[in-house]
Design an enzyme around this catalytic site. Structure first.
Site, short mmCIF file in Angstrom:
data_model
loop_
_atom_site.label_atom_id
_atom_site.label_comp_id
_atom_site.label_asym_id
_atom_site.label_seq_id
_atom_site.Cartn_x
_atom_site.Cartn_y
_atom_site.Cartn_z
N TYR A 125 0.87 -1.19 0.00
CA TYR A 125 0.00 0.00 0.00
C TYR A 125 0.90 1.24 0.00
CZ TYR A 125 -2.94 3.78 1.73
OH TYR A 125 -3.58 4.99 1.86
N GLU A 213 -3.41 7.61 -4.00
CA GLU A 213 -3.43 6.37 -3.23
C GLU A 213 -3.35 5.19 -4.19
OE1 GLU A 213 -5.93 4.95 0.54
OE2 GLU A 213 -7.11 4.82 -1.30
#
Length: 404
Positions: A125, A213
């Site tokens: 991530y 993101e």
């Protein structure tokens, strides 16, 4: 301003970020052609069909009354046709859309990047955003890719790393290498991650974005580093410098009343309450919402008409608020600094007359320049409009009117 995954990936690719390649489609037939093109250009056998909506959790989300997921693996072009047919034109419900879901108007047909190779694929991530406390940009990253970052923060906070970047200096090479090291990457994969991070930060900085993101960032089985998904939020205050990015806005993904409000330069956010409010200034709007809560009501919206409110903006604000069937009363709270209160009062009366059939009580609290004259205009209008000078007085009026 939110944009779709396929648009975000186009931005990333233009700045040298390696991505999962794909082609967007509006119909099942186009999806099949997109699949053929992806197979030809990437050599991918299997394909992935992804619903394009402004919400996360698509992989776990389902089309209403079916078992069709928002992201699905297609082992053939026939599968691409079936999956895209199930998605397009239908409502996808995810944990971020709420029960109402979102209509799927486009799908992204992408290459399968989980192919066999000499090493195991690994998901990470990574996000880039502004840390307001430090006044610096920050790259947040973890080895726990593919999961909700909130779950990781709650269950394994020690696995979340942060790299702070002074915007005046920019990302330094040693910081990119540090990120690769903390992700336990070596050799080719580490070098690829350094390039990935550097390009990602460049894209974030150059586009004046609020957030990038990437979840997951994938280390493939042959040690390439690519963005498999991408969520980008662009700073609307900087869009005047990026007309090409502003053109990416998809109004079908936004609340229709919020889209209408933007046309009149109104800052509007719909809420779930029963008292509509119209205010000039964001701080005053927040205070007004507090007053509504204290009076026993619930704010139905946030609506800031700005410092130059006039009859046109007031009327537009009225129309937008009255489209909400839950509204039982409207509180107008204006501080006359730049704008004179009597001018706003005349705008309120004019808007009320033009709209006609206004079935909810309106409380007008005007304070500042020419406030007394404004009160007289409201009181003498003969309309179902209640005036107040003090905020406490306005709150009592709201309380009494919504309880009757």
């Amino acid at each position: 301003m939110n944009i779709h995954e396929y648009q975000a990936k186009q931005i990333l690719k233009s700045y040298g970020v390696a991505i999962q390649e794909g082609v967007v489609a509006d119909t099942p037939a186009q999806a099949v052609e997109a699949g053929k093109r992806v197979q030809q250009e990437t050599g991918s056998g299997w394909l992935v069909v992804k619903a394009q909506i402004h919400a996360g959790g698509r992989g776990k989300g389902k089309i209403v009354d079916t078992e069709q997921r928002g992201v699905a693996l297609a082992k053939s072009l026939d599968d691409v046709k079936t999956i895209s047919h199930n998605l397009l034109g239908n409502i996808l419900v995810t944990k971020q859309t709420g029960a109402s879901g979102k209509k799927v108007n486009k799908v992204l047909v992408a290459q399968d990047v989980f192919y066999p190779g000499p090493s195991e694929p690994k998901e990470f991530y990574m996000s880039v955003l502004l840390d307001r406390q430090s006044g610096k940009n920050v790259i947040i990253y973890t080895t726990e890719g593919g999961m909700d970052i909130e779950e990781v923060a709650e269950n394994s906070p020690e696995k979340i790393h942060k790299e702070f970047i002074d915007p005046a200096v920019g990302l330094q090479p040693f910081q990119a290498r540090k990120i690769a090291y903390n992700l336990n990457l070596q050799d080719k994969a580490a070098k690829e991650m350094v390039k990935f991070v550097s390009a990602l930060y460049k894209a974030y900085d150059a586009t004046d974005s609020s957030m990038f993101e990437i979840n997951p960032v994938l280390k493939t089985s042959d040690d390439r580093i690519i963005a498999v998904d991408a969520k980008v939020n662009l700073d609307e205050n900087a869009l005047y410098r990026h007309p090409d990015l502003e053109a990416l806005r998809d109004e079908t993904e936004e609340d229709p009343t919020e889209v209408e409000a933007k046309k009149y330069n109104l800052n509007y956010v719909k809420l779930e309450g029963n008292v509509g409010c119209m205010v000039n200034g964001a701080g005053l709007a927040m205070a007004t919402m507090d007053i509504i809560k204290l009076s026993g009501g619930e704010p139905a919206n946030f609506l800031d008409v700005g410092g130059t409110a006039n009859a046109e903006t007031v009327e537009a604000g009225f129309k937008i608020i009255l489209k909400d069937p839950n509204v039982k009363a409207i509180l107008i709270n204006i501080f006359g600094g730049i704008v004179r209160c009597d001018r706003v009062a005349n705008g309120v009366v004019e808007a009320y007359k033009n709209l006609g059939n206004v079935n909810v009580p309106i409380i007008v609290r005007l304070q500042g320049t020419n406030a007394e004259e404004a009160k007289q205009i409201i009181d003498n209008s003969g309309l179902k409009v209640y005036s107040a000078i003090q905020l406490k007085e306005a709150a009592e009026l709201v309380k009494n009117l919504i309880n009757n």
